[in-house]
Enzyme design. Structure first.
Site, PDB file in Angstrom:
ATOM      1  N   LYS A  94     -20.337  24.207 -10.305  1.00 42.07           N
ATOM      2  CA  LYS A  94     -21.209  23.160 -10.868  1.00 42.07           C
ATOM      3  C   LYS A  94     -20.416  21.880 -10.966  1.00 42.07           C
ATOM      4  CE  LYS A  94     -24.902  21.584 -12.916  1.00 42.07           C
ATOM      5  NZ  LYS A  94     -24.895  20.538 -11.875  1.00 42.07           N
ATOM      6  N   GLN A 115     -13.454  19.320 -13.692  1.00 37.72           N
ATOM      7  CA  GLN A 115     -14.774  19.884 -13.959  1.00 37.72           C
ATOM      8  C   GLN A 115     -14.676  21.344 -14.399  1.00 37.72           C
ATOM      9  OE1 GLN A 115     -17.454  17.524 -12.920  1.00 37.72           O
ATOM     10  NE2 GLN A 115     -18.608  18.686 -14.416  1.00 37.72           N
ATOM     11  N   LYS A 118     -13.741  21.251 -18.038  1.00 42.10           N
ATOM     12  CA  LYS A 118     -14.845  20.624 -18.781  1.00 42.10           C
ATOM     13  C   LYS A 118     -16.010  21.592 -18.926  1.00 42.10           C
ATOM     14  CE  LYS A 118     -16.172  16.711 -17.013  1.00 42.10           C
ATOM     15  NZ  LYS A 118     -16.890  15.548 -16.413  1.00 42.10           N
ATOM     16  N   LYS A 130     -16.915  19.755  -7.187  1.00 40.20           N
ATOM     17  CA  LYS A 130     -17.257  18.338  -7.043  1.00 40.20           C
ATOM     18  C   LYS A 130     -17.518  18.065  -5.584  1.00 40.20           C
ATOM     19  CE  LYS A 130     -17.607  14.791  -9.831  1.00 40.20           C
ATOM     20  NZ  LYS A 130     -17.857  14.836 -11.279  1.00 40.20           N
ATOM     21  N   ASP A 170     -23.154  11.672  -9.890  1.00 35.41           N
ATOM     22  CA  ASP A 170     -21.896  11.092 -10.381  1.00 35.41           C
ATOM     23  C   ASP A 170     -21.968   9.617  -9.951  1.00 35.41           C
ATOM     24  OD1 ASP A 170     -19.147  12.094 -11.582  1.00 35.41           O
ATOM     25  OD2 ASP A 170     -18.573  10.708 -10.010  1.00 35.41           O
ATOM     26  N   THR A 213     -24.733  12.082 -20.951  1.00 32.84           N
ATOM     27  CA  THR A 213     -23.287  11.842 -20.945  1.00 32.84           C
ATOM     28  C   THR A 213     -22.924  10.774 -21.985  1.00 32.84           C
ATOM     29  OG1 THR A 213     -23.396  12.283 -18.574  1.00 32.84           O
ATOM     30  CG2 THR A 213     -21.292  11.495 -19.427  1.00 32.84           C
TER      31      THR A 213
HETATM   32  N1  GLU Z   1     -20.732  14.153 -12.662  1.00 32.38           N
HETATM   33  C1  GLU Z   1     -20.886  14.583 -14.028  1.00 32.38           C
HETATM   34  C2  GLU Z   1     -19.526  14.998 -14.569  1.00 32.38           C
HETATM   35  O1  GLU Z   1     -18.520  14.416 -14.212  1.00 32.38           O
HETATM   36  C3  GLU Z   1     -21.996  15.601 -14.209  1.00 32.38           C
HETATM   37  C4  GLU Z   1     -21.886  16.844 -13.393  1.00 32.38           C
HETATM   38  C5  GLU Z   1     -23.108  17.770 -13.494  1.00 32.38           C
HETATM   39  O2  GLU Z   1     -24.034  17.484 -14.233  1.00 32.38           O
HETATM   40  O3  GLU Z   1     -23.060  18.786 -12.796  1.00 32.38           O
HETATM   41  O4  GLU Z   1     -19.399  15.861 -15.402  1.00 32.38           O
END
Ligand code: GLU
Length: 451
Positions: A94, A115, A118, A130, A170, A213
């Protein structure tokens, strides 16, 4: 730090650098995590024996592909597409897709690596990935963006799926691009599924995903401030960026009683000494999301504000700094300005916006400091909530999603406090976030054997 541990870290980083030459953003992201988790890991010999750290820095799969498309003049254009599937130990891959001319393998790998931790922090079952392209959406027509997205998806579709890999937006990828990508995916697969998040509300999107976010960042910063008996009320807030994260961080900070003074883009920043208002934010939403204009236009509409071309907003004194633009946008001189301006908190809305040297200055001056992987996790967390709603074939109200988001941000804060509290009672959010994310992913990897 113990000599044995620092030798271990340097040895480990030496091999990461030589295996991944020239990938400076990837090295930077890995070093930060390794410095936090190495001392902790020494107490868990089975993680060392299983070489969990060595495995975690090696993406499970990297896909690099050609993206040919035709511009409005009939000229052939070629871009490069990427998907870095970093880790699937705790759930399907994801992570967002970035369209920006700076995109390269190093940037994709650092983002996929960040990610992974996170997503683990969100408490939801999502692995880390990503993707993106060096395609520059600036100045492109809707038709060009659509043709590019269709070509990009014509390769990507075979590598993703609702239980395999779920991309989202993103930088340079918002609702319009997700629409084009989803349409092409659906056509190629002949399947309506939750393979992308950030979808339109009418076709499977979640309420509050666009806001998540920026709102999550403010909820997290609120908790940080509360550890010192502080809040957003009456505080001067500087925000960089003018995209999705910056816009909703500004709106929420303002609603929490702060005065938001700045926004920026890659050309410069605006400083509004009177602070943003709901009406001014409405103008910014129109300017950026509908007209796709530049932030300097703000001063034509609101002449009490000033525009500073070629500069970043950090030299304007503030209490709270929220970098929401891009990686390494806060350098040493910026950090010195933030400290000199009397700030008490820097919470990252972008991914890795503060350089390692600048982080030292911010932390050294005793500011509250949170890394993006903790404070900007509300976006992907709400993507996780979108996936749940898609699986259940239901949709929750904005209040329900907001409640989840608040709870998740507060759980992430608690995890940072649990693993990052220093002897003097203050919190090292970098250490806390890295260890908490690592424990979850490393444990899952250990359970699943040598894969
Ligand atoms: N691009 C966002 C991040 O850096 C969201 C990624 C997502 O929702 O999968 O976390």
């Amino acid at each position: 730090m113990d000599k044995f541990i620092s030798n271990y870290i340097e040895g480990f980083m030496g091999s990461v650098v030589s295996r991944n030459p020239g990938e400076k953003e990837f090295h930077q992201a890995v070093r930060e995590v390794v410095e936090s988790v190495a001392p902790f890991m020494m107490d868990y010999p089975h993680l060392m024996d299983q070489k969990i750290l060595e495995r975690i820095v090696e993406p499970e799969r990297i896909i690099i592909f050609r993206v040919p498309w035709m511009d409005d003049r009939g000229e052939v254009q070629i871009n490069r597409g990427f998907r870095v599937q970093c880790n699937s130990a705790i759930g399907p891959y994801k992570g967002g897709i970035r369209f920006h001319p700076s995109v390269n393998l190093s940037i994709m790998k650092f983002l996929a690596f960040e990610q992974t931790f996170k997503n683990a922090l969100t408490t939801l079952p999502m692995g880390g990935a990503k993707g993106g392209s060096d395609f520059n959406p600036r100045g492109k027509s809707d038709a060009e963006v659509m043709r590019f997205c269709q070509s990009f998806m014509t390769e990507l579709f075979r590598h993703i799926g609702p239980n395999t890999d779920v991309p989202a937006g993103d930088i340079g990828v918002g609702g319009r691009e997700i629409g084009f990508l989803f349409g092409q995916y659906k056509r190629l697969r002949d399947e309506f599924s939750g393979t992308l998040t950030g979808k339109g509300i009418a076709w499977g999107g979640s309420l509050l995903r666009p806001e998540a976010t920026g709102y999550g960042l403010c909820y997290f910063a609120e908790q940080m401030l509360a550890t010192r008996g502080e809040s957003f009320e009456g505080k001067k807030v500087n925000i960089s960026g003018a995209g999705n994260v910056a816009q909703y961080a500004a709106q929420k900070a303002m609603r929490l009683g702060a005065k938001v003074q700045t926004l920026s883009d890659s050309d410069g920043f605006i400083y509004d000494p009177e602070g943003l208002t709901e009406e001014k934010m409405e103008y910014v939403f129109q300017l950026k999301n509908i007209r796709r204009g530049r932030i300097k236009e703000y001063v034509q509409k609101y002449p009490q504000a000033q525009y500073f071309p070629g500069e970043r907003p950090w030299r304007i004194p503030c209490d709270i700094a929220l970098p929401c633009a891009t990686q390494n946008e806060v350098e040493v001189a910026d950090a010195e300005n933030i400290v000199k301006g009397g700030a008490i908190c820097l919470a990252e809305g972008a991914n890795m916006p503060t350089t390692p040297e600048a982080i030292k200055i911010i932390q050294g001056a005793g500011l509250l400091y949170s890394p993006g992987k903790a404070s900007n996790a509300g976006g992907v967390a709400t993507s996780g909530l979108e996936m749940s709603q898609n699986s259940m074939r239901t949709s929750w109200t904005a209040e329900e999603v907001d409640q989840y988001l608040r709870r998740i941000m507060s759980d992430i804060h608690a995890a940072c406090v649990k693993y990052g509290t220093r002897e003097d009672g203050t919190v090292n959010y970098v250490k806390g976030a890295n260890i908490a994310g690592f424990i979850k992913v490393a444990g899952a990897m250990a359970d699943q054997g040598l894969v």
